[in-house]
Enzyme design. Structure first.
Site, PDB file in Angstrom:
ATOM      1  N   HIS A   2      22.205  -4.614  16.562  1.00  0.00           N
ATOM      2  CA  HIS A   2      21.660  -3.306  16.193  1.00  0.00           C
ATOM      3  C   HIS A   2      20.315  -3.544  15.524  1.00  0.00           C
ATOM      4  O   HIS A   2      20.245  -4.168  14.474  1.00  0.00           O
ATOM      5  CB  HIS A   2      22.612  -2.550  15.255  1.00  0.00           C
ATOM      6  CG  HIS A   2      23.880  -2.127  15.925  1.00  0.00           C
ATOM      7  ND1 HIS A   2      25.102  -2.131  15.283  1.00  0.00           N
ATOM      8  CD2 HIS A   2      24.123  -1.710  17.191  1.00  0.00           C
ATOM      9  CE1 HIS A   2      26.041  -1.712  16.123  1.00  0.00           C
ATOM     10  NE2 HIS A   2      25.471  -1.456  17.285  1.00  0.00           N
ATOM     11  N   GLU A 200      29.583  -7.536   8.154  1.00  0.00           N
ATOM     12  CA  GLU A 200      28.723  -6.462   7.642  1.00  0.00           C
ATOM     13  C   GLU A 200      28.152  -6.955   6.317  1.00  0.00           C
ATOM     14  O   GLU A 200      28.893  -7.200   5.365  1.00  0.00           O
ATOM     15  CB  GLU A 200      29.541  -5.184   7.450  1.00  0.00           C
ATOM     16  CG  GLU A 200      30.188  -4.649   8.721  1.00  0.00           C
ATOM     17  CD  GLU A 200      29.225  -3.828   9.571  1.00  0.00           C
ATOM     18  OE1 GLU A 200      28.087  -3.571   9.111  1.00  0.00           O
ATOM     19  OE2 GLU A 200      29.616  -3.435  10.693  1.00  0.00           O
TER      20      GLU A 200
END
Length: 361
Positions: A2, A200
């Site tokens: 991303h 994350e």
């Protein structure tokens, strides 16, 4: 993958610099490099990164690639059809996975602080009725996620981003967080025989540059320790009676069968990530009875090496019927077999104090 989740991209550049400047100076890093094939991909979505014009903590137009596809929804899915156009970046990674025997990987993201482990999608046979989706290797995956999170002083606290995530000790099953179709970690585990978790790394997806040093300090020990875990378990080669290495032989632990069976590579090599314990390995060659052999994984890894266990099959002559190249597992929804219902059982997280190949994405 991303483009607007930038911390992982920068951390991997720091990691590269740290490895090459420590080689020959730091004994631990030197041993890691000498015993491990390390592949590092700092950016899977460079177009998305370049597209970010106004950095934002929560969402920017750089999440998708230049064709407006989310690459972490773009892979084949084992649980349902993923009818999307396969993107060049996705196709390149899928082809790359065929060129090496990858064993362990991590996929770096931002927007939360947690180590997430497979499955991201699922069916009742994997435990979705209990709001989770567990692999046959759930004990190993929980251990891998804990290995990373426990060494990150912020991640290990759990839910530091205040998003009401149920992540005690900073780890979470992907499906129990939220289901997603077409993710890379499920694809790598099922089709590439590569154990992958999703990391994350920051509440803010695109933080200010001056914050990068603190992110590196928080993640340095976790990254190095995670890389070492590629040396868990057992590895070796499978030979016929004439000591010819045998490709495409199924080698799996009896009670950890994968939906796409794990096979030896073109050199007859196999790799199984396993926690310490006693296991029965089932070696299967088409047209022959299964060959069983017992292995005991010791409590401590053997100095940057998994337990070495070569397997000599009681067959005379090379097995010419075995194809040279690995047969592909079908790229269709696969995970609907009742024989996998055992993975829905709760697994005990084994905390240990305490490679062949590893890559980060």
């Amino acid at each position: 993958m991303h483009g607007d989740e930038t911390v992982g991209r920068e951390l991997l550049l720091h990691l590269i610099e740290y490895l090459v400047t420590s080689d020959g100076k730091d004994p631990e890093i030197t041993k890691l490099i000498n015993s491990t094939r390390i592949h590092i991909m700092p950016s899977m979505n460079p177009d998305g990164f370049e597209a970010v014009k106004k950095p934002d903590c929560y969402y920017s137009n750089g999440r998708e690639n230049s064709n407006d596809y989310d690459l972490n929804r773009n892979f084949p899915d084992a649980f349902e059809f993923n009818n999307v156009s396969t993107q060049p970046e996705t196709r390149a990674v899928m082809e790359w996975l065929k060129t090496e025997t990858f064993v362990l990987s991590a996929n770096l993201h931002g927007g939360a602080l947690v180590a997430s482990y497979p499955f991201d999608n699922g069916v009742p046979a994997t435990g979705t009725l209990h709001f989770r989706s567990l692999t046959p290797d759930d004990d190993v995956f929980q251990y891998l996620a804990h290995t990373y999170a426990s060494r990150n002083p912020v991640m290990k606290k759990g839910d530091e981003c205040k998003n009401k995530m149920n992540s005690p000790s900073g780890i979470i099953n992907g499906y129990s967080w939220y289901p997603l179709k077409g993710g890379m970690q499920d694809y790598n585990y099922i089709w590439a025989q590569c154990f992958e978790i999703t990391l994350e790394l920051s509440c803010c997806k695109y933080p200010r540059a001056e914050k990068l040093t603190s992110f590196w300090n928080d993640n340095k020990a976790s990254l190095i320790e995670y890389m070492k875990q590629v040396h868990l378990g057992v590895k070796g080669q499978v030979f016929d009676q004439n000591k010819n290495p045998l490709p495409n032989v199924i080698v799996e632990v009896e009670d950890k069968r994968h939906i796409c069976p794990y096979r030896t590579n073109k050199f007859g090599e196999y790799y199984l990530l396993l926690l310490p314990g006693s296991y029965m390995i089932n070696v299967t060659v088409p047209g022959h009875n299964p060959y069983l052999t017992k292995v005991i994984i010791p409590e401590k890894s053997q100095n940057f090496s998994a337990l070495k266990k070569d397997i000599l099959l009681p067959f005379r002559g090379q097995l010419d019927s075995i194809p040279v190249s690995n047969p592909s597992c079908p790229i269709i929804p696969l995970y609907n077999l009742p024989s996998h219902s055992a993975v829905t059982k709760s697994s005990l997280l084994v905390i240990l104090v305490n490679l062949f190949h590893i890559f980060f994405k």
